[in-house]
Design an enzyme around this catalytic site. Structure first.
Site, PDB file in Angstrom:
ATOM      1  N   ASP A 170      21.323  45.582   0.454  1.00  0.00           N
ATOM      2  CA  ASP A 170      21.323  44.117   0.696  1.00  0.00           C
ATOM      3  C   ASP A 170      19.691  43.990   0.696  1.00  0.00           C
ATOM      4  OD1 ASP A 170      22.396  41.634   1.174  1.00  0.00           O
ATOM      5  OD2 ASP A 170      21.711  41.890   3.234  1.00  0.00           O
ATOM      6  N   ASP A 216      14.353  36.886  -6.382  1.00  0.00           N
ATOM      7  CA  ASP A 216      14.148  37.655  -5.037  1.00  0.00           C
ATOM      8  C   ASP A 216      13.721  36.719  -4.141  1.00  0.00           C
ATOM      9  OD1 ASP A 216      13.341  38.980  -2.745  1.00  0.00           O
ATOM     10  OD2 ASP A 216      13.489  41.165  -3.794  1.00  0.00           O
ATOM     11  N   HIS A 217      14.328  36.210  -3.296  1.00  0.00           N
ATOM     12  CA  HIS A 217      13.700  35.098  -2.949  1.00  0.00           C
ATOM     13  C   HIS A 217      12.625  35.235  -1.856  1.00  0.00           C
ATOM     14  CE1 HIS A 217      16.402  35.898   0.682  1.00  0.00           C
ATOM     15  NE2 HIS A 217      15.534  35.254   1.410  1.00  0.00           N
ATOM     16  N   ASP A 249      36.350  26.329 -16.196  1.00  0.00           N
ATOM     17  CA  ASP A 249      37.118  27.664 -15.841  1.00  0.00           C
ATOM     18  C   ASP A 249      35.815  28.705 -16.382  1.00  0.00           C
ATOM     19  OD1 ASP A 249      38.117  30.193 -15.108  1.00  0.00           O
ATOM     20  OD2 ASP A 249      39.959  29.768 -16.355  1.00  0.00           O
ATOM     21  N   HIS A 277      14.004  43.147  -1.099  1.00  0.00           N
ATOM     22  CA  HIS A 277      13.101  42.627  -0.461  1.00  0.00           C
ATOM     23  C   HIS A 277      12.018  43.375  -0.003  1.00  0.00           C
ATOM     24  CE1 HIS A 277      15.953  39.373  -1.145  1.00  0.00           C
ATOM     25  NE2 HIS A 277      16.527  39.422   0.140  1.00  0.00           N
TER      26      HIS A 277
HETATM   27  C1  BG6 Z   1      19.594  38.223   1.640  1.00  0.00           C
HETATM   28  C2  BG6 Z   1      20.630  38.905   2.351  1.00  0.00           C
HETATM   29  O1  BG6 Z   1      19.160  38.376   0.578  1.00  0.00           O
HETATM   30  O2  BG6 Z   1      18.540  37.847   2.823  1.00  0.00           O
HETATM   31  C3  BG6 Z   1      21.056  38.712   3.708  1.00  0.00           C
HETATM   32  O3  BG6 Z   1      21.637  39.448   1.437  1.00  0.00           O
HETATM   33  C4  BG6 Z   1      19.935  38.319   4.593  1.00  0.00           C
HETATM   34  O4  BG6 Z   1      22.032  39.653   4.217  1.00  0.00           O
HETATM   35  C5  BG6 Z   1      18.800  37.494   3.825  1.00  0.00           C
HETATM   36  O5  BG6 Z   1      20.432  37.729   5.628  1.00  0.00           O
HETATM   37  C6  BG6 Z   1      17.610  37.442   4.718  1.00  0.00           C
HETATM   38  O6  BG6 Z   1      16.841  36.510   4.215  1.00  0.00           O
HETATM   39  P1  BG6 Z   1      15.482  35.838   5.086  1.00  0.00           P
HETATM   40  O7  BG6 Z   1      14.897  34.948   4.012  1.00  0.00           O
HETATM   41  O8  BG6 Z   1      16.406  34.873   6.101  1.00  0.00           O
HETATM   42  O9  BG6 Z   1      14.984  36.846   5.835  1.00  0.00           O
END
Ligand code: BG6
Length: 492
Positions: free
Chosen positions: A243, A185-186, A92, A248
């Site tokens: 978001d 930040d992917h 937890d 991004h």
């Molecule tokens: C995320 C958002 O960070 O990125 C989502 O929270 C979004 O809402 C997503 O759908 C988009 O990522 P990608 O890689 O599919 O363009």
């Protein structure tokens, strides 16, 4: 490739290991690194969750998720070896008294495998737990730097607004240094986004025209055809602005607009990115009214898709934007006068992420035809294909002096090699201690300042929220602030 081998963790602790993110992204990323022999030789993963799973139950779930999400690389033989690195631990994590069992698990692994206490923590939990977990780790002596390296990887969103981002940062930096913090930040892990710097700085021919003398405008788009799915509760607080734009889209902007760094060293690159954010002029009411369009999706034409307001956990009178488009400038020597158009939305006709550089027209019209000559365009496509193309004009074969557009095209994933998923690259870098593709605090803070000002003005002033049909190209109003009559958003 930077050689960072002895900087590697032995123990990777995932908080939120039974969540969607872990199953869909982290596990496939780790597995793909494993089959390429890119994980450290001495490496164990402690998977923390609140569910009552045995180690075997958990491994079964991971196996299922790999079958589904690892991009056809799943192999029974390789899985057997990979599965040995997992240790599921029910904990937890909000209760600091329970961290003894985590300490115990770490001690056991260190004893058994003669590990140093080199630990990387991953926060794959809801944002309100980031600082709670960091504090609990600290209270329980699990961030002791004398015993080995410690790192923390933090998912987005880093805060809900400027204030909460600052508070979170203060708490985390009391425990971890900036160098030990990896804010994800992917988008920065995407192959073509990393390619932006290479395209710009490895091609002097491009860099010499990458400025306000030759560029008319730049368009940055990331649209999706999906709606908010099951994330209504989160999205009601974020909207497209927080978001997507805060992170991004602004990251993309900085990479397109930054000056060449003095080296490829992490801080040199980050320094240049921050300068771009600093050069965005102040946001005020005028700016918001004239340069930003926000909108929300309705049902589609055939009424098979729900309007945003009918989605799960969304209020029936929600004023949250699912689309945002804006025009902004960067006030520096290179960019003064060049509009940057940014747009992002959900439930748009197709999923696409790309940057279009539109060059200025010739100063004198020599050729003209009925179709009008198209401007030169350089397009960097990030998704769905990883491609770069240049639109030029040539004379059509034949006797007439007719000019037609052609495309010089390079696609890196269309034929054979599939690029690594963003998370694979990011995990690999975090393991090696390379934080170049993670955001530094000042980048995060500047982007929050920009976005927060906009959202403040939206909430206090009478700024319209437009609508658009699901699977359309977005609201008509996004065309109104384009800076020239005959100009358009480019859609390929
Ligand atoms: C995320 C958002 O960070 O990125 C989502 O929270 C979004 O809402 C997503 O759908 C988009 O990522 P990608 O890689 O599919 O363009």
């Amino acid at each position: 490739m930077k050689d960072l081998k002895n900087n590697e963790p032995n123990i990777f602790v995932i908080f939120g290991s039974t969540g969607d993110l872990t199953y869909r992204k982290l596990m496939p990323a780790l597995y793909n690194l494993h089959i390429q022999n890119l994980l450290p030789k001495d490496f164990s993963v402690i998977c923390i969750g609140r569910r009552d799973f045995s180690n075997e139950d958990y491994k079964e779930n991971v196996k299922k998720s790999l079958n589904k999400f690892s991009g056809n690389t799943f192999d029974e033989g390789k899985w057997e070896k990979f599965s040995l690195i997992f240790n599921y631990l029910k904990l937890d994590f909000v209760n600091d008294k329970t961290y003894g069992s985590l300490k115990n698990s770490i001690d056991i692994l260190c004893d058994k495998y003669k590990y140093q206490e080199n630990i990387m923590y991953y926060m794959a939990v809801a944002p309100e737990y980031f600082s709670v977990i960091a504090e609990n780790l600290n209270k329980n002596g699990l961030v002791c730097k004398e015993k080995g390296i410690k790192r923390i990887i933090i998912e987005k969103p880093f805060g809900e607004n400027l204030k909460s981002a600052r508070e979170l940062n203060e708490k985390i930096t009391e425990i971890f240094t900036e160098k030990e913090i990896y804010r994800i930040d992917h988008y920065l892990g995407k192959e073509m986004i990393q390619n932006i710097m290479a395209i710009r700085f490895a091609n002097p021919i491009l860099e010499s025209i990458w400025n306000n003398r030759y560029i008319d405008n730049i368009q940055i788009t990331s649209n999706e055809s999906l709606g908010v799915l099951t994330r209504g509760r989160y999205y009601e607080k974020s909207g497209a602005l927080k978001d997507m734009l805060q992170n991004h889209m602004l990251q993309l902007l900085t990479l397109i607009a930054m000056e060449p760094p003095t080296s490829l060293d992490t801080e040199s690159i980050r320094d240049e990115k921050v300068k771009v954010l600093r050069a965005i002029p102040k946001v005020d009411e005028e700016f918001v009214k004239n340069n930003i369009v926000r909108a929300q999706y309705l049902e589609d034409k055939g009424k098979t898709l729900k309007a945003y307001r009918d989605e799960e956990n969304v209020s029936k009178d929600s004023n949250v934007e699912t689309f945002v488009a804006l025009k902004c400038f960067i006030n520096n020597y290179r960019w003064t006068g060049v509009p940057f158009y940014i747009r992002t939305g959900k439930r748009i006709s197709k999923k696409i992420t790309e940057v279009v550089i539109e060059f200025k027209n010739a100063p004198f019209v020599l050729y003209n035809n009925e179709n009008n000559i198209q401007p030169n365009l350089l397009v960097i496509r990030i998704h769905p294909d990883e491609r770069i193309f240049l639109n030029l004009n040539v004379k059509k074969q034949g006797n007439e002096n007719e000019i037609i557009p052609i495309q010089m095209d390079f696609c890196q994933n269309c034929h054979s090699v599939v690029s690594a998923e963003a998370y694979e690259k990011l995990m690999y870098d975090a393991i090696r201690g390379d934080s170049t593709l993670f955001t530094r605090w000042d980048e995060t803070e500047f982007s929050w300042k920009f976005v927060e000002k906009i959202s403040d003005i939206w909430s206090k002033r009478d700024i319209p929220l437009y609508t658009y049909e699901s699977l359309s190209n977005g609201p008509e109003e996004m065309n109104e602030f384009l800076h020239r009559k005959n100009m358009k958003w480019w859609d390929f």
